[in-house]
Write a protein that holds these residues in place. Structure first.
Motif, PDB file in Angstrom:
ATOM      1  N   GLU A 140       0.796  -0.944   0.149  1.00  0.00           N
ATOM      2  CA  GLU A 140      -0.498  -0.508   0.141  1.00  0.00           C
ATOM      3  C   GLU A 140       0.479   1.303  -0.478  1.00  0.00           C
ATOM      4  OE1 GLU A 140      -3.977   1.665   2.259  1.00  0.00           O
ATOM      5  OE2 GLU A 140      -2.681   0.063   2.884  1.00  0.00           O
ATOM      6  N   LYS A 141       0.608   2.509  -0.889  1.00  0.00           N
ATOM      7  CA  LYS A 141       1.419   3.892  -0.930  1.00  0.00           C
ATOM      8  C   LYS A 141       2.837   3.361  -1.894  1.00  0.00           C
ATOM      9  CE  LYS A 141      -1.731   5.812   2.250  1.00  0.00           C
ATOM     10  NZ  LYS A 141      -1.890   7.001   3.542  1.00  0.00           N
ATOM     11  N   LYS A 142       3.262   2.181  -1.602  1.00  0.00           N
ATOM     12  CA  LYS A 142       4.650   2.206  -2.403  1.00  0.00           C
ATOM     13  C   LYS A 142       4.763   2.541  -4.195  1.00  0.00           C
ATOM     14  CE  LYS A 142       6.239  -1.605   0.985  1.00  0.00           C
ATOM     15  NZ  LYS A 142       6.958   0.313   1.504  1.00  0.00           N
ATOM     16  N   VAL A 143       5.346   3.180  -4.136  1.00  0.00           N
ATOM     17  CA  VAL A 143       5.914   2.674  -5.933  1.00  0.00           C
ATOM     18  C   VAL A 143       6.578   2.508  -6.206  1.00  0.00           C
ATOM     19  CG1 VAL A 143       6.135   5.197  -6.860  1.00  0.00           C
ATOM     20  CG2 VAL A 143       4.829   5.616  -5.436  1.00  0.00           C
ATOM     21  N   ILE A 144       6.602   2.028  -7.048  1.00  0.00           N
ATOM     22  CA  ILE A 144       7.775   0.713  -7.683  1.00  0.00           C
ATOM     23  C   ILE A 144       7.840   1.309  -9.230  1.00  0.00           C
ATOM     24  CG2 ILE A 144       8.527  -1.622  -8.173  1.00  0.00           C
ATOM     25  CD1 ILE A 144       5.966  -1.629  -5.708  1.00  0.00           C
ATOM     26  N   ILE A 145       9.169   1.057  -9.847  1.00  0.00           N
ATOM     27  CA  ILE A 145       9.438   0.868 -10.454  1.00  0.00           C
ATOM     28  C   ILE A 145       9.782  -0.617 -11.169  1.00  0.00           C
ATOM     29  CG2 ILE A 145      11.171   2.085 -12.553  1.00  0.00           C
ATOM     30  CD1 ILE A 145      12.036   4.317 -10.545  1.00  0.00           C
ATOM     31  N   VAL A 146       9.211  -0.636 -12.477  1.00  0.00           N
ATOM     32  CA  VAL A 146       9.597  -2.646 -13.258  1.00  0.00           C
ATOM     33  C   VAL A 146      10.185  -2.039 -14.404  1.00  0.00           C
ATOM     34  CG1 VAL A 146       8.103  -4.479 -13.182  1.00  0.00           C
ATOM     35  CG2 VAL A 146       7.537  -2.939 -11.376  1.00  0.00           C
TER      36      VAL A 146
END
Length: 258
Positions: A4-10
């Motif tokens: 929750e609320k984490k921002v992740i580059i994939v």
């Protein structure tokens, strides 16, 4: 909601394992930067996930400055960055006789040096948010198939990078770095490659037991399910670890009986 609320580059998330990881991240409450080389496919992923949860960046990872631009996209769209998944990779056949230095350098640029560059560019944000890195390697990094020489070396180098930074960044900056090594996974690109190599279009439905004791090979969603653990806070202080995700022990496997 484990992310929750984490921002992740994939990276490499327009298709295959990267796409599955991005979808699972959003399902777990996260927001993602979708990256790849296929604008149409990337837009489809963003539309599926919703513009409030995903943003797209199309660029070759070997391009100068791409790492900094990916971080900037994440911060501009979502205000922060909590994790990086280094998934994008070139998977090309080669052996000693068919590999020249230009080919080898291109393989290392995308599969090893690009992850290093993205970790370095993301570090200020990851340090600020007690974030983490998940590198997606390959069981071939331990030795490799005869015709995956350059690819296998690039993934072996990625494991060493994970071990090294998983120690130093964790101690110095509070940033965890781990890696999962998928085995044989049925992605869109893998299905196409095997078909181009002469196998039937539905080859994955009849894989010999020596390669698939369970009767099938892995699905991208199964890799994504494992990835969430390493991106979530529940993995706690664990860092510098390499985990193989295959249906048999890749090293020291008992030879099949005739």
């Amino acid at each position: 909601m484990r992310l929750e609320k984490k921002v992740i580059i994939v990276t490499g998330s327009c298709t295959g394992i990267g796409k599955a990881i991005a979808k699972r991240c959003v399902a777990e409450g996260g927001r993602v930067v979708i990256h790849g080389l296929e604008p149409e496919l990337g837009q489809e992923v963003v539309q599926e996930l919703g513009p409030a949860n995903a943003v797209l960046h199309i660029e070759d990872l070997a391009t100068e400055g791409v790492a900094e631009r990916l971080v900037a996209v994440a911060v501009k769209a979502f205000g922060r960055l909590d994790a990086v998944v280094n998934n994008a990779a070139l998977v090309l056949s080669s052996n000693l006789h068919t590999t020249d230095l230009t080919f080898f350098r291109r393989m290392l640029d995308v599969n090893t040096l690009a992850p290093f560059a993205l970790i370095k560019a993301a570090l200020p944000q990851l340090k600020q948010n007690r974030g983490c890195v998940l590198n997606i390697g390959s069981v071939n990094g331990w030795s490799g198939e005869p015709d995956l020489m350059a690819y296998s070396v690039s993934k072996g180098a990625l494991m060493t990078l994970t071990r090294n930074l998983g120690d130093t960044l964790h101690r110095e900056d509070g940033v965890r770095v781990n890696q999962i090594n998928p085995g044989w996974v049925i992605t869109e690109n893998e299905a196409r490659r095997k078909h181009e190599q002469g196998l039937a279009e539905d080859w994955y439905k009849d894989v010999p037991p020596v390669f698939a004791p369970s009767g099938r090979i892995l699905w991208p969603a199964e890799i994504a399910a494992a990835a969430v653990y390493w991106l979530a806070d529940e993995s706690g202080p664990i860092s510098g670890q390499i985990v193989d995700l295959e249906q048999y022990p890749f090293i020291g496997r008992n030879p099949p009986k005739n």
